[in-house]
Design an enzyme around this catalytic site. Sequence first.
Site, PDB file in Angstrom:
ATOM      1  N   SER A 195       0.801  -1.095  -0.214  1.00  0.00           N
ATOM      2  CA  SER A 195       0.106  -0.226  -0.128  1.00  0.00           C
ATOM      3  C   SER A 195       1.024   1.406  -0.018  1.00  0.00           C
ATOM      4  O   SER A 195       0.328   2.385  -0.192  1.00  0.00           O
ATOM      5  CB  SER A 195      -0.986  -0.046   1.228  1.00  0.00           C
ATOM      6  OG  SER A 195      -0.119  -0.115   2.388  1.00  0.00           O
ATOM      7  N   ASP A 242       6.039  -6.845   2.793  1.00  0.00           N
ATOM      8  CA  ASP A 242       4.965  -7.276   1.801  1.00  0.00           C
ATOM      9  C   ASP A 242       5.908  -7.440   0.538  1.00  0.00           C
ATOM     10  O   ASP A 242       6.468  -6.617   0.125  1.00  0.00           O
ATOM     11  CB  ASP A 242       4.070  -6.145   1.524  1.00  0.00           C
ATOM     12  CG  ASP A 242       2.514  -6.567   1.408  1.00  0.00           C
ATOM     13  OD1 ASP A 242       2.323  -7.968   1.334  1.00  0.00           O
ATOM     14  OD2 ASP A 242       1.529  -5.813   1.298  1.00  0.00           O
ATOM     15  N   LYS A 277       5.347 -11.223   3.515  1.00  0.00           N
ATOM     16  CA  LYS A 277       3.899 -11.548   3.345  1.00  0.00           C
ATOM     17  C   LYS A 277       3.605 -11.484   1.581  1.00  0.00           C
ATOM     18  O   LYS A 277       4.166 -10.714   1.105  1.00  0.00           O
ATOM     19  CB  LYS A 277       3.032 -10.412   4.050  1.00  0.00           C
ATOM     20  CG  LYS A 277       1.449 -10.367   3.539  1.00  0.00           C
ATOM     21  CD  LYS A 277       1.012  -9.400   4.366  1.00  0.00           C
ATOM     22  CE  LYS A 277      -0.387  -8.525   3.847  1.00  0.00           C
ATOM     23  NZ  LYS A 277      -0.125  -8.320   2.218  1.00  0.00           N
ATOM     24  N   GLU A 288       0.204 -12.344  -1.545  1.00  0.00           N
ATOM     25  CA  GLU A 288      -1.161 -12.338  -1.795  1.00  0.00           C
ATOM     26  C   GLU A 288      -1.330 -13.812  -2.383  1.00  0.00           C
ATOM     27  O   GLU A 288      -0.425 -14.182  -3.153  1.00  0.00           O
ATOM     28  CB  GLU A 288      -1.658 -11.425  -2.602  1.00  0.00           C
ATOM     29  CG  GLU A 288      -1.591 -10.042  -1.871  1.00  0.00           C
ATOM     30  CD  GLU A 288      -2.189  -8.758  -2.736  1.00  0.00           C
ATOM     31  OE1 GLU A 288      -2.594  -9.079  -3.816  1.00  0.00           O
ATOM     32  OE2 GLU A 288      -1.886  -7.840  -2.399  1.00  0.00           O
ATOM     33  N   GLU A 339      -8.673  -9.976   4.204  1.00  0.00           N
ATOM     34  CA  GLU A 339      -9.225  -8.504   3.650  1.00  0.00           C
ATOM     35  C   GLU A 339     -10.693  -8.619   3.111  1.00  0.00           C
ATOM     36  O   GLU A 339     -10.689  -9.127   2.104  1.00  0.00           O
ATOM     37  CB  GLU A 339      -8.188  -7.879   2.711  1.00  0.00           C
ATOM     38  CG  GLU A 339      -8.390  -6.615   2.215  1.00  0.00           C
ATOM     39  CD  GLU A 339      -7.285  -5.588   1.636  1.00  0.00           C
ATOM     40  OE1 GLU A 339      -6.063  -6.264   1.657  1.00  0.00           O
ATOM     41  OE2 GLU A 339      -7.539  -4.647   0.927  1.00  0.00           O
TER      42      GLU A 339
HETATM   43  N1  LIG Z   1      -4.833   3.688   2.426  1.00  0.00           N
HETATM   44  C1  LIG Z   1      -5.025   2.786   1.988  1.00  0.00           C
HETATM   45  N2  LIG Z   1      -5.460   1.937   2.800  1.00  0.00           N
HETATM   46  C2  LIG Z   1      -5.793   0.232   2.527  1.00  0.00           C
HETATM   47  O1  LIG Z   1      -6.602  -0.210   3.385  1.00  0.00           O
HETATM   48  C3  LIG Z   1      -5.382  -0.138   1.316  1.00  0.00           C
HETATM   49  C4  LIG Z   1      -4.555   0.790   0.573  1.00  0.00           C
HETATM   50  N3  LIG Z   1      -4.400   1.999   0.817  1.00  0.00           N
HETATM   51  N4  LIG Z   1      -4.007   0.565  -0.576  1.00  0.00           N
HETATM   52  C5  LIG Z   1      -4.089  -1.068  -0.936  1.00  0.00           C
HETATM   53  C6  LIG Z   1      -5.342  -1.701  -0.542  1.00  0.00           C
HETATM   54  C7  LIG Z   1      -6.389  -1.431  -1.376  1.00  0.00           C
HETATM   55  N5  LIG Z   1      -7.580  -1.350  -0.192  1.00  0.00           N
HETATM   56  C8  LIG Z   1      -8.924  -0.972  -0.771  1.00  0.00           C
HETATM   57  C9  LIG Z   1      -9.264  -0.162  -1.677  1.00  0.00           C
HETATM   58  C10 LIG Z   1     -10.448   0.143  -1.704  1.00  0.00           C
HETATM   59  C11 LIG Z   1     -11.503  -0.589  -1.069  1.00  0.00           C
HETATM   60  C12 LIG Z   1     -12.793   0.043  -1.335  1.00  0.00           C
HETATM   61  O2  LIG Z   1     -13.119   0.801  -2.105  1.00  0.00           O
HETATM   62  N6  LIG Z   1     -13.863  -0.819  -0.375  1.00  0.00           N
HETATM   63  C13 LIG Z   1     -15.244  -0.422  -0.645  1.00  0.00           C
HETATM   64  C14 LIG Z   1     -16.177  -1.406  -1.083  1.00  0.00           C
HETATM   65  C15 LIG Z   1     -16.698  -2.471  -0.363  1.00  0.00           C
HETATM   66  C16 LIG Z   1     -18.011  -3.292  -0.874  1.00  0.00           C
HETATM   67  O3  LIG Z   1     -17.527  -4.026  -1.918  1.00  0.00           O
HETATM   68  O4  LIG Z   1     -19.146  -3.105  -0.497  1.00  0.00           O
HETATM   69  C17 LIG Z   1     -15.771   0.042   0.912  1.00  0.00           C
HETATM   70  O5  LIG Z   1     -16.707   0.883   0.850  1.00  0.00           O
HETATM   71  O6  LIG Z   1     -15.166  -0.062   2.005  1.00  0.00           O
HETATM   72  C18 LIG Z   1     -11.056  -1.515  -0.242  1.00  0.00           C
HETATM   73  C19 LIG Z   1     -10.006  -1.690   0.315  1.00  0.00           C
HETATM   74  C20 LIG Z   1      -7.098  -1.817   0.981  1.00  0.00           C
HETATM   75  N7  LIG Z   1      -5.660  -1.388   0.797  1.00  0.00           N
HETATM   76  C1  LIG Z   2      -3.949  -3.771   3.886  1.00  0.00           C
HETATM   77  C2  LIG Z   2      -2.743  -4.690   4.137  1.00  0.00           C
HETATM   78  C3  LIG Z   2      -2.997  -6.014   4.481  1.00  0.00           C
HETATM   79  C4  LIG Z   2      -1.662  -4.705   3.166  1.00  0.00           C
HETATM   80  O1  LIG Z   2      -1.204  -5.808   2.326  1.00  0.00           O
HETATM   81  C5  LIG Z   2      -1.020  -3.542   2.743  1.00  0.00           C
HETATM   82  O2  LIG Z   2      -1.050  -2.500   3.293  1.00  0.00           O
HETATM   83  O3  LIG Z   2      -0.341  -3.587   1.459  1.00  0.00           O
HETATM   84 MG   LIG Z   3      -0.383  -5.443   0.660  1.00  0.00          MG
END
Ligand SMILES: Nc1nc(=O)c2c([nH]1)NC[C@@H]1CN(c3ccc(C(=O)N[C@@H](CCC(=O)O)C(=O)O)cc3)CN21
Ligand SMILES: CC(C)C(=O)C(=O)O
Ligand SMILES: [Mg+2]
Length: 264
Positions: free
Chosen positions: A26, A64, A94, A96, A163
Amino acid sequence: MITAYDVLMAQNVDEAGIDMILVGDSLGNVVMGYSSTLPVTMEDMIHHTACVVRGTKHALVVGDLPFMSYQESPAKALYNAGRMMKEAQCDAVKFEGGEAVCEAVHKITAAGIPVVGHLGLTPQSVHQLGGFRVQGKEEDTARQLLQDAKALEDAGAFAIVLECVPADLATLLTHSLKKAATIGIGAGNGCDGQVLVCTDLLGMSGGFRPKFSKTYADLHTMITGAVRTYVEDVKNRTFPKKEHTFSMADDVLQAIQKDASALH
Ligand SMILES: Nc1nc(=O)c2c([nH]1)NC[C@@H]1CN(c3ccc(C(=O)N[C@@H](CCC(=O)O)C(=O)O)cc3)CN21
Ligand SMILES: CC(C)C(=O)C(=O)O
Ligand SMILES: [Mg+2]
Protein backbone atom coordinates in the site's frame (compact mmCIF):
# COMPACT_ATOMS: atom_id res chain seq x y z
CA MET A 1 -0.87 -4.93 13.40
CA ILE A 2 -0.48 -1.59 11.62
CA THR A 3 1.37 -0.50 8.50
CA ALA A 4 4.38 1.84 8.48
CA TYR A 5 6.68 2.95 5.67
CA ASP A 6 9.40 4.97 7.37
CA VAL A 7 11.49 5.18 10.52
CA LEU A 8 9.45 7.95 12.14
CA MET A 9 6.11 6.14 11.93
CA ALA A 10 7.82 2.88 12.95
CA GLN A 11 9.19 4.53 16.13
CA ASN A 12 5.78 5.99 16.96
CA VAL A 13 3.70 2.82 16.49
CA ASP A 14 6.38 0.64 18.13
CA GLU A 15 6.40 2.87 21.21
CA ALA A 16 2.59 2.58 21.32
CA GLY A 17 2.90 -1.17 21.81
CA ILE A 18 1.84 -2.62 18.46
CA ASP A 19 2.68 -6.36 18.04
CA MET A 20 3.44 -6.37 14.33
CA ILE A 21 4.33 -3.73 11.75
CA LEU A 22 3.50 -4.41 8.11
CA VAL A 23 5.47 -2.55 5.48
CA GLY A 24 2.61 -2.93 3.02
CA ASP A 25 2.79 -2.52 -0.72
CA SER A 26 0.00 0.00 0.00
CA LEU A 27 3.21 2.06 0.01
CA GLY A 28 2.32 2.55 -3.68
CA ASN A 29 -0.88 4.41 -2.79
CA VAL A 30 0.01 5.94 0.55
CA VAL A 31 3.59 7.11 0.03
CA MET A 32 4.29 7.02 -3.72
CA GLY A 33 1.03 8.43 -5.07
CA TYR A 34 0.18 5.61 -7.49
CA SER A 35 -3.47 4.70 -7.98
CA SER A 36 -2.77 1.01 -7.31
CA THR A 37 -0.13 -1.24 -5.73
CA LEU A 38 0.91 -2.76 -9.07
CA PRO A 39 3.83 -0.41 -9.94
CA VAL A 40 5.63 -1.03 -6.62
CA THR A 41 9.02 -2.78 -7.06
CA MET A 42 11.24 -5.02 -4.89
CA GLU A 43 13.65 -2.09 -4.61
CA ASP A 44 10.85 0.17 -3.27
CA MET A 45 9.78 -2.46 -0.73
CA ILE A 46 13.31 -3.29 0.45
CA HIS A 47 14.18 0.40 0.80
CA HIS A 48 11.13 1.21 2.95
CA THR A 49 11.20 -2.03 4.94
CA ALA A 50 14.82 -1.33 5.91
CA CYS A 51 13.76 2.15 7.13
CA VAL A 52 11.00 0.63 9.28
CA VAL A 53 13.32 -2.04 10.72
CA ARG A 54 15.74 0.71 11.84
CA GLY A 55 12.92 2.42 13.75
CA THR A 56 11.54 -0.68 15.45
CA LYS A 57 12.66 -2.01 18.84
CA HIS A 58 9.92 -4.45 19.83
CA ALA A 59 7.42 -5.26 17.07
CA LEU A 60 7.74 -8.03 14.49
CA VAL A 61 8.30 -6.41 11.09
CA VAL A 62 6.69 -8.00 8.02
CA GLY A 63 7.76 -7.01 4.49
CA ASP A 64 5.05 -7.24 1.78
CA LEU A 65 6.24 -8.76 -1.51
CA PRO A 66 5.18 -6.58 -4.47
CA PHE A 67 3.32 -7.52 -7.66
CA MET A 68 5.27 -9.92 -9.91
CA SER A 69 8.03 -10.61 -7.38
CA TYR A 70 6.62 -14.05 -6.44
CA GLN A 71 3.93 -15.03 -9.00
CA GLU A 72 6.29 -16.21 -11.76
CA SER A 73 7.72 -19.26 -9.98
CA PRO A 74 8.34 -20.65 -6.47
CA ALA A 75 12.08 -20.26 -7.15
CA LYS A 76 11.69 -16.54 -7.88
CA ALA A 77 9.44 -16.16 -4.83
CA LEU A 78 12.12 -17.77 -2.64
CA TYR A 79 14.80 -15.55 -4.18
CA ASN A 80 12.83 -12.35 -3.50
CA ALA A 81 11.75 -13.45 0.00
CA GLY A 82 15.45 -14.05 0.70
CA ARG A 83 16.37 -10.62 -0.64
CA MET A 84 13.77 -9.00 1.63
CA MET A 85 15.12 -10.81 4.72
CA LYS A 86 18.78 -10.20 3.85
CA GLU A 87 18.65 -6.62 2.57
CA ALA A 88 15.88 -5.16 4.76
CA GLN A 89 16.50 -7.47 7.75
CA CYS A 90 12.82 -7.81 8.57
CA ASP A 91 11.29 -10.75 10.48
CA ALA A 92 8.83 -12.22 7.96
CA VAL A 93 7.44 -11.76 4.45
CA LYS A 94 3.85 -11.56 3.24
CA PHE A 95 2.29 -12.12 -0.16
CA GLU A 96 -1.16 -12.49 -1.71
CA GLY A 97 -2.91 -15.65 -2.87
CA GLY A 98 -4.11 -19.12 -1.85
CA GLU A 99 -3.51 -22.49 -3.45
CA ALA A 100 -1.74 -20.81 -6.38
CA VAL A 101 1.13 -19.65 -4.15
CA CYS A 102 1.32 -22.60 -1.73
CA GLU A 103 4.37 -24.12 -3.38
CA ALA A 104 6.13 -20.79 -2.88
CA VAL A 105 4.98 -20.64 0.77
CA HIS A 106 6.34 -24.16 1.32
CA LYS A 107 9.72 -23.37 -0.26
CA ILE A 108 10.12 -20.09 1.66
CA THR A 109 9.14 -21.52 5.06
CA ALA A 110 11.41 -24.54 4.40
CA ALA A 111 14.24 -22.01 4.02
CA GLY A 112 13.49 -20.69 7.52
CA ILE A 113 11.59 -17.56 6.50
CA PRO A 114 8.25 -16.97 8.30
CA VAL A 115 5.37 -16.29 5.88
CA VAL A 116 2.11 -14.34 6.27
CA GLY A 117 -0.59 -15.10 3.67
CA HIS A 118 -3.23 -12.70 2.33
CA LEU A 119 -6.70 -13.79 1.10
CA GLY A 120 -10.02 -12.19 0.14
CA LEU A 121 -9.62 -8.79 -1.49
CA THR A 122 -6.08 -9.12 -2.82
CA PRO A 123 -5.30 -5.67 -4.29
CA GLN A 124 -2.60 -6.96 -6.67
CA SER A 125 -5.45 -8.81 -8.49
CA VAL A 126 -7.78 -5.79 -8.60
CA HIS A 127 -8.11 -5.94 -12.38
CA GLN A 128 -9.15 -9.60 -12.27
CA LEU A 129 -11.48 -9.02 -9.29
CA GLY A 130 -13.11 -6.15 -11.19
CA GLY A 131 -12.63 -3.60 -8.41
CA PHE A 132 -12.22 -3.31 -4.65
CA ARG A 133 -15.12 -5.47 -3.50
CA VAL A 134 -15.99 -7.80 -0.65
CA GLN A 135 -14.92 -11.38 -1.47
CA GLY A 136 -16.46 -14.72 -0.51
CA LYS A 137 -20.14 -13.80 -0.33
CA GLU A 138 -21.23 -16.69 -2.57
CA GLU A 139 -21.12 -20.39 -1.73
CA ASP A 140 -18.43 -21.22 -4.31
CA THR A 141 -16.12 -18.29 -3.48
CA ALA A 142 -16.55 -18.87 0.28
CA ARG A 143 -15.70 -22.55 -0.16
CA GLN A 144 -12.60 -21.58 -2.19
CA LEU A 145 -11.50 -19.19 0.59
CA LEU A 146 -11.76 -21.98 3.17
CA GLN A 147 -9.71 -24.25 0.92
CA ASP A 148 -7.12 -21.49 0.30
CA ALA A 149 -6.79 -20.76 4.03
CA LYS A 150 -6.27 -24.47 4.84
CA ALA A 151 -3.74 -24.78 2.01
CA LEU A 152 -1.75 -21.76 3.25
CA GLU A 153 -1.70 -23.17 6.77
CA ASP A 154 -0.57 -26.59 5.52
CA ALA A 155 2.14 -24.93 3.41
CA GLY A 156 3.49 -23.27 6.57
CA ALA A 157 2.04 -19.72 6.79
CA PHE A 158 1.96 -18.63 10.46
CA ALA A 159 -0.68 -15.96 9.87
CA ILE A 160 -3.18 -15.04 7.16
CA VAL A 161 -4.54 -11.56 6.43
CA LEU A 162 -8.25 -11.69 5.54
CA GLU A 163 -9.20 -8.54 3.64
CA CYS A 164 -12.82 -7.56 2.97
CA VAL A 165 -14.57 -10.88 3.63
CA PRO A 166 -17.93 -11.26 5.42
CA ALA A 167 -17.45 -11.29 9.22
CA ASP A 168 -19.17 -14.66 9.71
CA LEU A 169 -16.94 -16.30 7.09
CA ALA A 170 -13.80 -14.77 8.67
CA THR A 171 -14.87 -16.13 12.09
CA LEU A 172 -15.47 -19.56 10.58
CA LEU A 173 -12.05 -19.50 8.87
CA THR A 174 -10.42 -18.43 12.15
CA HIS A 175 -11.93 -21.42 13.96
CA SER A 176 -11.09 -23.80 11.10
CA LEU A 177 -7.38 -23.04 11.25
CA LYS A 178 -5.39 -24.97 13.85
CA LYS A 179 -2.06 -23.14 13.76
CA ALA A 180 -2.25 -20.03 11.59
CA ALA A 181 -3.59 -16.79 13.12
CA THR A 182 -6.04 -14.69 11.11
CA ILE A 183 -5.52 -10.94 10.83
CA GLY A 184 -8.59 -9.08 9.59
CA ILE A 185 -9.07 -5.87 7.65
CA GLY A 186 -12.73 -5.46 6.86
CA ALA A 187 -13.32 -8.99 8.17
CA GLY A 188 -15.08 -8.40 11.51
CA ASN A 189 -13.92 -8.88 15.10
CA GLY A 190 -13.86 -12.68 14.99
CA CYS A 191 -10.32 -12.75 13.63
CA ASP A 192 -7.30 -13.39 15.87
CA GLY A 193 -5.92 -9.92 15.11
CA GLN A 194 -6.58 -6.79 13.06
CA VAL A 195 -4.56 -4.66 10.65
CA LEU A 196 -5.09 -1.10 9.40
CA VAL A 197 -3.11 1.25 7.19
CA CYS A 198 -1.47 3.80 9.54
CA THR A 199 -2.55 6.89 7.60
CA ASP A 200 -6.18 5.67 7.48
CA LEU A 201 -6.23 5.21 11.27
CA LEU A 202 -4.60 8.61 11.80
CA GLY A 203 -6.94 10.52 9.49
CA MET A 204 -4.38 11.56 6.90
CA SER A 205 -5.35 9.49 3.83
CA GLY A 206 -7.17 12.28 2.01
CA GLY A 207 -10.57 11.25 0.75
CA PHE A 208 -9.89 7.49 1.09
CA ARG A 209 -12.41 6.25 3.66
CA PRO A 210 -13.23 2.57 3.18
CA LYS A 211 -16.08 1.19 5.29
CA PHE A 212 -13.74 -1.04 7.33
CA SER A 213 -11.46 1.79 8.47
CA LYS A 214 -11.78 3.85 11.66
CA THR A 215 -10.04 7.17 12.10
CA TYR A 216 -8.66 7.42 15.64
CA ALA A 217 -7.19 10.88 15.06
CA ASP A 218 -7.55 13.79 12.64
CA LEU A 219 -3.92 14.41 11.70
CA HIS A 220 -4.93 16.03 8.40
CA THR A 221 -6.63 18.86 10.30
CA MET A 222 -3.76 19.07 12.80
CA ILE A 223 -1.09 19.23 10.10
CA THR A 224 -2.83 21.74 7.83
CA GLY A 225 -3.74 23.85 10.89
CA ALA A 226 -0.17 23.88 12.20
CA VAL A 227 1.34 24.75 8.81
CA ARG A 228 -1.27 27.46 8.20
CA THR A 229 -0.34 29.06 11.55
CA TYR A 230 3.38 28.83 10.69
CA VAL A 231 2.78 30.62 7.36
CA GLU A 232 0.85 33.40 9.16
CA ASP A 233 3.53 33.71 11.87
CA VAL A 234 6.29 34.06 9.29
CA LYS A 235 4.36 36.64 7.28
CA ASN A 236 3.58 38.82 10.32
CA ARG A 237 7.03 38.17 11.89
CA THR A 238 5.74 36.61 15.11
CA PHE A 239 8.06 33.70 14.26
CA PRO A 240 10.95 33.39 14.91
CA LYS A 241 11.01 34.94 18.38
CA LYS A 242 14.10 35.81 20.47
CA GLU A 243 14.23 32.28 21.96
CA HIS A 244 14.63 30.83 18.43
CA THR A 245 17.44 33.23 17.57
CA PHE A 246 21.26 33.41 17.98
CA SER A 247 23.17 36.53 19.09
CA MET A 248 26.74 37.83 18.84
CA ALA A 249 29.01 40.02 21.01
CA ASP A 250 28.37 43.80 20.75
CA ASP A 251 32.02 44.72 19.96
CA VAL A 252 32.16 42.24 17.08
CA LEU A 253 28.87 43.57 15.75
CA GLN A 254 30.12 47.19 15.94
CA ALA A 255 33.30 46.29 14.06
CA ILE A 256 31.31 44.63 11.27
CA GLN A 257 28.86 47.59 11.17
CA LYS A 258 31.85 49.87 10.42
CA ASP A 259 32.95 47.56 7.56
CA ALA A 260 29.43 47.51 6.22
CA SER A 261 28.96 51.28 6.22
CA ALA A 262 32.35 51.71 4.50
CA LEU A 263 30.88 49.65 1.61
CA HIS A 264 28.11 52.24 0.93
N1 LIG B 1 -4.75 3.87 2.38
C1 LIG B 1 -4.97 2.59 2.03
N2 LIG B 1 -5.68 1.81 2.85
C2 LIG B 1 -5.94 0.50 2.52
O1 LIG B 1 -6.59 -0.19 3.33
C3 LIG B 1 -5.41 -0.01 1.31
C4 LIG B 1 -4.65 0.85 0.48
N3 LIG B 1 -4.46 2.14 0.86
N4 LIG B 1 -4.08 0.42 -0.68
C5 LIG B 1 -4.04 -1.00 -0.94
C6 LIG B 1 -5.27 -1.66 -0.50
C7 LIG B 1 -6.49 -1.28 -1.33
N5 LIG B 1 -7.54 -1.45 -0.38
C8 LIG B 1 -8.89 -1.14 -0.61
C9 LIG B 1 -9.24 -0.18 -1.52
C10 LIG B 1 -10.56 0.15 -1.72
C11 LIG B 1 -11.56 -0.47 -1.00
C12 LIG B 1 -12.98 -0.08 -1.20
O2 LIG B 1 -13.25 0.77 -2.01
N6 LIG B 1 -13.91 -0.70 -0.49
C13 LIG B 1 -15.31 -0.30 -0.54
C14 LIG B 1 -16.16 -1.36 -1.16
C15 LIG B 1 -16.79 -2.42 -0.26
C16 LIG B 1 -17.87 -3.25 -0.93
O3 LIG B 1 -17.58 -4.12 -1.78
O4 LIG B 1 -19.03 -3.04 -0.57
C17 LIG B 1 -15.74 0.12 0.87
O5 LIG B 1 -16.65 0.92 1.00
O6 LIG B 1 -15.09 -0.33 1.84
C18 LIG B 1 -11.20 -1.44 -0.06
C19 LIG B 1 -9.86 -1.78 0.13
C20 LIG B 1 -7.01 -1.79 0.93
N7 LIG B 1 -5.64 -1.31 0.88
C1 LIG C 1 -3.78 -3.66 3.87
C2 LIG C 1 -2.63 -4.58 4.17
C3 LIG C 1 -3.10 -5.93 4.60
C4 LIG C 1 -1.67 -4.69 3.01
O1 LIG C 1 -1.49 -5.69 2.37
C5 LIG C 1 -0.94 -3.47 2.64
O2 LIG C 1 -0.96 -2.48 3.40
O3 LIG C 1 -0.29 -3.50 1.59
MG1 LIG D 1 -0.35 -5.38 0.56
